[in-house]
Design a protein around this motif. Structure first.
Motif, PDB file in Angstrom:
ATOM      1  N   TYR A  62       0.830  -1.209   0.000  1.00 14.62           N
ATOM      2  CA  TYR A  62       0.000   0.000   0.000  1.00 14.62           C
ATOM      3  C   TYR A  62       0.863   1.257   0.000  1.00 14.62           C
ATOM      4  O   TYR A  62       0.619   2.203  -0.767  1.00 14.62           O
ATOM      5  CB  TYR A  62      -0.923  -0.016   1.222  1.00 14.62           C
ATOM      6  N   LEU A  63       1.899   1.292   0.841  1.00 13.74           N
ATOM      7  CA  LEU A  63       2.755   2.479   0.931  1.00 13.74           C
ATOM      8  C   LEU A  63       3.511   2.728  -0.376  1.00 13.74           C
ATOM      9  O   LEU A  63       3.691   3.883  -0.788  1.00 13.74           O
ATOM     10  CB  LEU A  63       3.740   2.324   2.093  1.00 13.74           C
ATOM     11  N   ILE A  67       3.194   6.264  -2.366  1.00 10.16           N
ATOM     12  CA  ILE A  67       4.368   7.088  -2.692  1.00 10.16           C
ATOM     13  C   ILE A  67       4.370   7.423  -4.185  1.00 10.16           C
ATOM     14  O   ILE A  67       4.593   8.565  -4.584  1.00 10.16           O
ATOM     15  CB  ILE A  67       5.672   6.360  -2.301  1.00 10.16           C
ATOM     16  N   TYR A  68       4.064   6.419  -4.998  1.00 11.61           N
ATOM     17  CA  TYR A  68       4.060   6.611  -6.453  1.00 11.61           C
ATOM     18  C   TYR A  68       2.926   7.528  -6.891  1.00 11.61           C
ATOM     19  O   TYR A  68       3.112   8.407  -7.744  1.00 11.61           O
ATOM     20  CB  TYR A  68       3.935   5.248  -7.133  1.00 11.61           C
ATOM     21  N   ILE A  79       5.689  11.936   3.560  1.00 11.94           N
ATOM     22  CA  ILE A  79       4.920  11.373   4.678  1.00 11.94           C
ATOM     23  C   ILE A  79       4.795   9.856   4.539  1.00 11.94           C
ATOM     24  O   ILE A  79       5.040   9.108   5.496  1.00 11.94           O
ATOM     25  CB  ILE A  79       3.522  12.021   4.758  1.00 11.94           C
ATOM     26  N   PHE A  80       4.443   9.395   3.340  1.00 13.82           N
ATOM     27  CA  PHE A  80       4.283   7.957   3.137  1.00 13.82           C
ATOM     28  C   PHE A  80       5.617   7.223   3.261  1.00 13.82           C
ATOM     29  O   PHE A  80       5.682   6.094   3.772  1.00 13.82           O
ATOM     30  CB  PHE A  80       3.637   7.672   1.786  1.00 13.82           C
ATOM     31  N   LEU A  81       6.696   7.850   2.790  1.00 18.64           N
ATOM     32  CA  LEU A  81       8.012   7.224   2.961  1.00 18.64           C
ATOM     33  C   LEU A  81       8.365   7.131   4.440  1.00 18.64           C
ATOM     34  O   LEU A  81       8.824   6.075   4.906  1.00 18.64           O
ATOM     35  CB  LEU A  81       9.089   8.019   2.221  1.00 18.64           C
ATOM     36  N   TYR A 144      10.466   5.605  -3.967  1.00 15.78           N
ATOM     37  CA  TYR A 144      10.560   7.027  -3.634  1.00 15.78           C
ATOM     38  C   TYR A 144      11.583   7.738  -4.531  1.00 15.78           C
ATOM     39  O   TYR A 144      11.352   8.862  -4.984  1.00 15.78           O
ATOM     40  CB  TYR A 144      10.943   7.187  -2.170  1.00 15.78           C
ATOM     41  N   ASN A 145      12.704   7.085  -4.779  1.00 16.85           N
ATOM     42  CA  ASN A 145      13.758   7.675  -5.627  1.00 16.85           C
ATOM     43  C   ASN A 145      13.470   7.524  -7.114  1.00 16.85           C
ATOM     44  O   ASN A 145      14.312   7.885  -7.940  1.00 16.85           O
ATOM     45  CB  ASN A 145      15.111   7.029  -5.300  1.00 16.85           C
TER      46      ASN A 145
END
Length: 482
Positions: A62-63, A67-68, A79-81, A144-145
């Motif tokens: 889910y996270l 993030i995407y 926040i999600f990271l 994230y990156n």
């Protein structure tokens, strides 16, 4: 259910038959079977934490998506990271390190005269938690990156997290290399299947013949080190270093080999590290999946932050990274010292500018040069002594052990050499090292597919005979505790 058990044989054979005969029509069917088999495998090991594994899988899936999907809102992405980092690191801190910090806090207060009594919590350590949390952490950071897109199929992602050959002791896989393999239908290839069996055989030999026979000598020495001569203790460190390597590399080879039987390739985790000539090259070949993870997610950003300090900053980043490498292994100061020492060993390479140089010893040759032999021998001796901290229950006992090695009794005849068991183990270890030396430039330690068929089958039969006559029972692997 360890790889070297009849329980595992009873598990793997029907799963393989179903996988290739019934579920082979599509990658989705294959993934369903792998997920069910993996959850069963983990529940067999410790059913109490199956819900934790499932919850971790769902939350990280889910996270990754959130993030995407928040790519246009940096605040939400952060926040999600951070939620993912807190969740995954929090799992490790609670289950693996809570008592370590809890005890340390009260010990610190007592040093300043608080005189407080306390009792630790009885926290059980979920099997494989250090491995699957690092996989999901790396996954979230990569998303994230923007190095990878998140998996939009929870089935594929679940197989990535729970895949049973690697769930208990790795390798620590990267989503970028593993998940694409779950997105296609796997086909049965004779060459890959046979190579997987070959790698399983070598891993089994390393574990039950080499590691367990070395353990039978090393364990009594470490357990009674106060009564042993320095020479015996030195020999004990040798056998423990070989035990540690054969045990973990044996598991890794079996895990990679079992995975090949399902048409999935895991990363190589060991590449004959004892033939390295410097500490940087050693860590490029020892527990490769952990080393590369730490380099990518800890060392690289830390060294970038400290880049203005040039070599001093690089040195600090390396030492800090390897302290974490040591601490990853367990909540004990012995592992912290183990990592700290390995970080310190890098300092000469940093100042000489040779940290990134990698040597293939005697490439294309049968024998190394005298200079290479000296380098290999000195490095192995240093690693062997440092492994005492890995094995000892406390830093105090580790130092006591090392001090006694270099006492006057180091010139005494080692007491363990009086029995035939030690001599037999030395011969078996020599055979193990020779085979690894011969195959040091190949894809794995027992890659003999290009040998003549008669030589290949002679090798298989010989290894089977060694397993029968010299194999010892083993209920677990050293790295299961991490």
């Amino acid at each position: 259910m360890v790889f070297n058990s009849f329980d595992f044989v009873g598990f793997i054979i029907p799963v393989l038959l179903l996988y290739w005969l019934v579920f082979r029509k599509s990658g989705v069917y294959q993934n369903i079977l792998l997920l069910v088999a993996s959850l069963f495998f983990y529940a067999w090991a410790d059913w109490r934490f199956l819900a934790l594994l499932i919850a971790s899988t769902g939350i990280n899936y889910y996270l990754g998506l959130k993030i995407y999907q928040s790519e246009d809102d940096d605040r939400k992405r952060n926040i999600f990271l951070y939620i993912g980092l807190v969740f995954n690191v929090g799992l490790l801190l609670y289950f693996k390190y809570f008592n370590f910090f809890y005890e340390g806090f009260f010990d610190l207060l007592n040093i300043f005269g608080a005189d407080l009594s306390y009792s630790t919590l009885q926290i059980l350590l979920p099997l494989g938690i250090s491995f699957f949390t690092f996989q999901t952490l790396g996954y979230l950071i990569d998303v994230y990156n923007e190095e990878i897109e998140p998996s939009k199929d929870i089935l594929e992602f679940s197989v990535f997290v729970t895949f049973f050959p690697k769930i208990l002791s790795g390798p620590i896989e990267r989503a970028a290399s593993f998940i694409p393999q779950t997105q296609i239908k796997r086909t049965l290839t004779y060459e890959v299947f046979v190579d997987g069996l070959r790698q399983i055989l070598w891993g089994l030999f390393a574990k039950v013949v080499i590691a367990e026979n070395c353990a039978a000598i090393a364990n009594p020495i470490f357990n009674t080190y106060e009564d042993q001569s320095g020479s015996t203790l030195l020999l004990g460190t040798f056998f423990y270093a070989i035990q540690l390597y054969a045990d973990f590399s044996g598991y890794s080879n079996m895990a990679i080999g079992v995975s090949k039987l399902f048409g999935i390739q895991l990363m190589r985790n060991f590449s004959t590290p004892f033939f390295s000539t410097n500490i940087a090259d050693f860590w490029r070949k020892w527990h490769i999946s952990l080393t590369t993870w730490m380099m990518d997610y800890v060392f690289t950003p830390l060294s970038f932050t400290l880049r203005r300090h040039q070599k001093r900053g690089l040195m600090i980043a390396i030492v800090a990274t390897f302290v974490l490498v040591g601490f990853w292994h367990g909540a004990n100061w012995t592992f912290v010292v183990y990592g700290l020492l390995h970080g310190i060993y890098f300092i000469p390479l940093v100042y000489s500018g040779k940290m990134n140089t990698s040597e293939i010893v005697a490439k294309g040759k049968w024998f190394p040069s005298i200079k290479e032999i000296i380098k290999i021998g000195l490095l192995f001796f240093l690693i062997m002594l440092t492994d005492v901290f890995f094995r000892a229950p406390s830093v105090t006992e580790a130092f006591a052990y090392l001090i006694k090695i270099f006492s006057s009794s180091i010139i005494d005849f080692p007491s363990v050499l009086t029995g035939t068991a030690t001599l037999t183990t030395l011969i078996l270890t020599a055979f193990f090292i020779i085979i690894e030396w011969i195959n040091r430039e190949k894809k794995h330690d027992f890659e003999i597919s290009n040998y003549h068929v008669l030589l290949r089958w002679s090798s298989y039969i010989f290894i089977f005979l060694l397993l029968i006559f010299f194999g010892r029972s083993a209920e677990t692997f050293i790295y299961f505790q991490f």
